[in-house]
Design a protein around this motif. Sequence first.
Motif, PDB file in Angstrom:
ATOM      1  N   TYR A 204      70.262  71.850  34.031  1.00  0.00           N
ATOM      2  CA  TYR A 204      70.426  70.421  34.184  1.00  0.00           C
ATOM      3  C   TYR A 204      69.527  69.658  33.224  1.00  0.00           C
ATOM      4  O   TYR A 204      68.438  70.101  32.906  1.00  0.00           O
ATOM      5  N   PRO A 205      70.021  68.544  32.826  1.00  0.00           N
ATOM      6  CA  PRO A 205      69.250  67.758  31.861  1.00  0.00           C
ATOM      7  C   PRO A 205      68.030  67.139  32.528  1.00  0.00           C
ATOM      8  O   PRO A 205      67.987  66.993  33.743  1.00  0.00           O
ATOM      9  N   ARG A 206      67.103  66.782  31.726  1.00  0.00           N
ATOM     10  CA  ARG A 206      65.916  66.098  32.219  1.00  0.00           C
ATOM     11  C   ARG A 206      66.043  64.620  31.879  1.00  0.00           C
ATOM     12  O   ARG A 206      66.444  64.262  30.787  1.00  0.00           O
ATOM     13  N   GLN A 224      59.510  62.071  34.813  1.00  0.00           N
ATOM     14  CA  GLN A 224      60.615  62.900  34.345  1.00  0.00           C
ATOM     15  C   GLN A 224      61.252  63.547  35.559  1.00  0.00           C
ATOM     16  O   GLN A 224      60.560  64.069  36.417  1.00  0.00           O
ATOM     17  N   VAL A 225      62.528  63.501  35.581  1.00  0.00           N
ATOM     18  CA  VAL A 225      63.240  64.055  36.716  1.00  0.00           C
ATOM     19  C   VAL A 225      64.210  65.114  36.242  1.00  0.00           C
ATOM     20  O   VAL A 225      64.945  64.901  35.291  1.00  0.00           O
ATOM     21  N   GLN A 226      64.168  66.208  36.931  1.00  0.00           N
ATOM     22  CA  GLN A 226      65.084  67.273  36.560  1.00  0.00           C
ATOM     23  C   GLN A 226      65.464  68.080  37.784  1.00  0.00           C
ATOM     24  O   GLN A 226      64.645  68.361  38.647  1.00  0.00           O
ATOM     25  N   ARG A 227      66.698  68.425  37.830  1.00  0.00           N
ATOM     26  CA  ARG A 227      67.142  69.277  38.925  1.00  0.00           C
ATOM     27  C   ARG A 227      66.725  70.707  38.677  1.00  0.00           C
ATOM     28  O   ARG A 227      66.728  71.167  37.531  1.00  0.00           O
ATOM     29  N   PRO A 232      69.924  73.167  42.851  1.00  0.00           N
ATOM     30  CA  PRO A 232      70.291  71.868  42.294  1.00  0.00           C
ATOM     31  C   PRO A 232      70.064  70.723  43.268  1.00  0.00           C
ATOM     32  O   PRO A 232      70.078  69.571  42.870  1.00  0.00           O
ATOM     33  N   SER A 233      69.890  71.064  44.499  1.00  0.00           N
ATOM     34  CA  SER A 233      69.675  69.985  45.451  1.00  0.00           C
ATOM     35  C   SER A 233      68.207  69.588  45.499  1.00  0.00           C
ATOM     36  O   SER A 233      67.816  68.744  46.283  1.00  0.00           O
TER      37      SER A 233
END
Length: 356
Positions: A204-206, A224-227, A232-233
């Motif tokens: 998943y992208p950041r 920064q947010v990343q799954r 993924p949850s």
Amino acid sequence: MEEIFSLILNGCKLAKDLEANLPNIANQPETISRSCDEIIKSFCAAKERLNAAHHHQAPAALFYPPAAAAETLFHEQQQQQIIDASLQEWLRSSVTQTMSLIQTQHFVGRTPFDIGEMGANEMEGTSTTRLRSFGGGHHHHNVQPMDVSDSSRASSSSQPRHRRSGNARTTTVPAPQIGNTEIPPEDGYTWRKYGQKEILNSKYPRSYYRCTHQKLYKCPAKKQVQRLDDDPSTFEVAYYGDHTCHMSATAPSMVPASSSAEITQGMTTQQRVTVQQPSSTSNIGRWLTMDVAAGGSSTGAGPSTVRYEREVPGDYLVANMADAMFNSGSSSSNSMEFLFSSSNVEEKGHPEDKKE
DNA sequence: ATGATTTGACCATT
DNA sequence: AATGGTCAAATCAT
């Protein structure tokens, strides 16, 4: 496929039931918890079936997935969107009030998210462990050539583009228990997204955010947010820099990110309900911005004087959140005051986060 | 019209 | 050179 849908619908139904009952069982955490479990189970079962149906071949190209994989992912996303649509309907109805109630009564004093502070090093260690090297599977819809033959830059490069400056406070935020699990986490501050990037070895992208008031107050806060690949949850949120903007502008209250997370989390859920519309991130800030009195005595809270962040050791905060959030004076027993015990938050001050 | 998001390009760091 | 972080034009939303 029908089975899947019925599972999903069942989950929705259960959720609705829960919603209806909530006022009655608001003080029965166990009952609520059980309901949640059922709901979750239902959705999980659906998800598992979805995965089983489509997931069997997850090819591991190192960089770009073969078309087949992309297609698979695309389908999955479509499924997810369908699910989301169902959930949206339910969520949109009137959960908002109910949720505020839940949060008020149930989440107070709990910290459902594990906040870990680690330095960049540690973080890197974990991510290499966690994000195994089967990268590739990014669901990137085709990038259109944008023909921005822009080259008038290359001169204003005086910003230190430090790679991962030492002090990251990393938070792992599990998906909201209620409703849509695809929503990016929020923490109560208002952020403006300024970039997104595919990360090597990550599915998943950041996403890169900076404080909305960066320009106004020179607020250096970023996140920064990343799954997570594995899960993924779950989102990993890394915070960089501290907010220097005043509380009434971005912060929900004086609560540091960690403890405000639990509240924010729920609100995010509501607010981000419309996931398909990618650009509706920041209304949340609006309610938060409105009127959040803190500290029990200072009501007017001269913004510029208040140290809103960190180090509120045993403080109880009274915030008019629910009211401010939905300004729904309707039935949700305007819980004008609920307090957060921002107790065990041990954010050691790392104020030396300067860049300039 | 204003503000937020998207997204390719640019550039610093590793 | 590769990767990750940021910029900024274009686009979207309000």
